[in-house]
Design a protein around this motif. Structure first.
Motif, PDB file in Angstrom:
ATOM      1  N   ASP A 252       0.886  -1.167   0.000  1.00  0.00           N
ATOM      2  CA  ASP A 252       0.000   0.000   0.000  1.00  0.00           C
ATOM      3  C   ASP A 252       0.923   1.215   0.000  1.00  0.00           C
ATOM      4  O   ASP A 252       1.765   1.367   0.900  1.00  0.00           O
ATOM      5  CB  ASP A 252      -0.889  -0.033   1.246  1.00  0.00           C
ATOM      6  CG  ASP A 252      -1.847   1.145   1.334  1.00  0.00           C
ATOM      7  OD1 ASP A 252      -1.400   2.293   1.107  1.00  0.00           O
ATOM      8  OD2 ASP A 252      -3.030   0.938   1.643  1.00  0.00           O
ATOM      9  N   HIS A 255       1.795   3.183   3.136  1.00  0.00           N
ATOM     10  CA  HIS A 255       2.272   2.480   4.333  1.00  0.00           C
ATOM     11  C   HIS A 255       3.795   2.410   4.399  1.00  0.00           C
ATOM     12  O   HIS A 255       4.366   1.342   4.627  1.00  0.00           O
ATOM     13  CB  HIS A 255       1.666   1.075   4.382  1.00  0.00           C
ATOM     14  CG  HIS A 255       0.187   1.087   4.581  1.00  0.00           C
ATOM     15  ND1 HIS A 255      -0.554  -0.043   4.860  1.00  0.00           N
ATOM     16  CD2 HIS A 255      -0.713   2.110   4.565  1.00  0.00           C
ATOM     17  CE1 HIS A 255      -1.826   0.280   4.991  1.00  0.00           C
ATOM     18  NE2 HIS A 255      -1.948   1.580   4.802  1.00  0.00           N
ATOM     19  N   ASP A 287       0.121   7.749   6.117  1.00  0.00           N
ATOM     20  CA  ASP A 287      -0.982   7.064   5.440  1.00  0.00           C
ATOM     21  C   ASP A 287      -2.095   8.078   5.172  1.00  0.00           C
ATOM     22  O   ASP A 287      -3.211   7.955   5.675  1.00  0.00           O
ATOM     23  CB  ASP A 287      -1.485   5.918   6.334  1.00  0.00           C
ATOM     24  CG  ASP A 287      -2.396   4.955   5.595  1.00  0.00           C
ATOM     25  OD1 ASP A 287      -2.315   4.892   4.360  1.00  0.00           O
ATOM     26  OD2 ASP A 287      -3.195   4.277   6.259  1.00  0.00           O
TER      27      ASP A 287
HETATM   28 MN    MN Z   1      -3.897   2.550   4.662  1.00  0.00          MN
END
Ligand code: MN
Ligand code: RM4
Ligand code: MN
Length: 426
Positions: A252, A255, A287
């Protein structure tokens, strides 16, 4: 609300001359350089990114949430919203469900609605980072990592239930993101929580159907601020290896700690055949879940450059599952998602333009200047006319955002759903 192809085609009429002019110029310049333009358009058309069910409403922060009018109040409405985005962009052909935020009441009905809009079910997402009403054991001190056997068993069972639900819908993967961690030194025994997490994931893995994949996400901090059990790609990779061949790491973009070389992580994982899934977003600090490409578009291009290399050279790596994992505090979620899709397709098309042969040659010759020039040449190409062509060929809008506004979609949704409808999610 459903947008049909004729309606889109009539809106396209106004943009057609401009599009043709722009396309001819771009395509001719690329063809002159020896680029196979048709193949690039085909690859962009085939590139489908899942929209998560929790991204259609307004996201919040821990300080509050400002609602967005006409939010989808039911799972059906969320699916309809993805259908609208897909109709306009032709590049969001899947939806990813978060359980228990979006448990279908009637799986068959949901399945046929999704199918009628040309959508598929992407990965199922479990949620053991929040306590649900009437839940017996709390996740306050962890879920799959918990030293409380009851909480741990409950979290394992939840993941198994999510797999079962996903099977009914035709999904083929489970994404596990754990908040598990600690906020103070000494709170957790690092080895114990890691071992518990590994044992729990193995039990979930054992329940995975033959043709399913398990994606393990990682994240360095938040919601806890001292340690996270699965803090980085290395920990996720190790756990995926412990589980077995159907378990993969999921990257992600949000992240990572600032300045992490994400493209290098992508390359390493693909070499090892372990990059299973990808969550797109952008961030300045952490994030942040901002619109893809809104802060660091060049990084996104470099990441795509590795993804393209991996897809072409690493048959040991499966085709990754793509999803936008963003949250919308200020903008209309659907407009934001369309901007994200444009940024993703644009980075992908630019990465496809990289002259791989010339780059290998320049690398062999240690011509560092030329290596950079080759990447910049691709990155600085305006690929928007190619993306337009990919959409038009599939019945999408030349300019999705403009068409969305001209069709007055948001106001129509407010009329249908009311001003203060609220989506489930964060
Ligand atoms: Mn996230
Ligand atoms: C997490 C992570 C997960 C997503 C949740 C909502 O930060 O990115 O993928 O399911 O947020
Ligand atoms: Mn994510």
């Amino acid at each position: 609300m459903i947008i049909d192809k004729e309606n889109i085609a009539s809106h396209n009429q106004n943009n057609l001359d401009q599009h043709n002019l722009r396309f001819d110029f771009t395509a001719n310049s690329l063809i002159q350089k020896g680029v196979d333009v048709d193949t690039i358009i085909k690859k962009v058309s085939d590139f489908q990114v899942a929209i998560p069910s929790w991204a259609l409403g307004a996201g919040g922060t821990r300080f509050g949430r400002f609602s967005y009018y006409g939010e989808p109040g039911t799972l059906e409405q969320k699916i309809e919203d993805v259908g609208l985005i897909h109709a306009l962009t032709q590049s969001a052909g899947a939806i990813s469900l978060h359980i228990p935020w979006d448990v279908p009441e009637d799986a068959e009905k949901i399945k046929s609605l999704t199918k009628s809009l040309g959508l598929q079910f992407d990965a199922m997402n479990s949620n053991t980072f929040q306590d649900q009403p009437n839940q017996e054991h709390s996740y306050k001190y962890g879920s799959l990592c918990s030293t409380d056997d009851n909480a741990r068993q409950q979290a394992i069972q939840h993941n198994i239930d999510v797999i079962k639900l996903g099977e009914q819908l035709g999904s083929k993967s489970l994404t596990v993101w754990l908040a598990d961690g600690s906020s103070f030194p000494g709170q957790n025994n690092f080895q114990t929580v890691l071992k518990n997490t590994q044992d729990s994931l193995k039990q979930i893995y054992a329940e995975l159907p033959e043709d399913w994949k398990l994606f393990i996400e990682y994240k360095p901090y938040e919601p806890y601020f001292y340690s996270t059990v699965i803090q980085d790609w290395g920990t996720s990779f190790m756990l995926a290896n412990e589980c077995g061949p159907k378990a993969y790491t999921l990257v992600d973009l949000g992240h990572h700690l600032p300045n992490t070389n994400i493209e290098q992580i992508v390359a390493t994982l693909m070499l090892k055949g372990k990059l299973g899934g990808f969550h797109f977003n952008d961030s300045k600090y952490g994030d942040d879940d901002l619109t893809v490409g809104s802060i660091k578009p060049y990084s996104l291009f470099l990441i795509f450059n590795e993804l393209v290399y991996g897809m072409e050279n690493n048959p040991q790596n499966p085709y990754p599952a793509w999803m936008i994992d963003a949250s919308h505090n200020l903008k209309d979620p659907m407009e934001d998602l369309m901007q994200s899709l444009e940024a993703i397709n644009s980075a992908y098309a630019k990465a496809l333009l990289v002259d791989q042969k010339a780059l290998r040659e320049a690398q062999r010759n240690h011509d560092v200047t030329l290596c950079q020039e080759i990447l910049q040449e691709a990155y600085l190409t305006d690929v928007r006319p190619l993306l337009e062509k990919a959409r038009v060929l599939n019945g999408g809008a030349i300019n999705p955002l403009q068409t969305y506004r001209q069709m007055d979609v948001r106001n129509k949704l407010v009329d249908e759903r009311g001003k203060h409808s609220m989506a489930t999610g964060l």
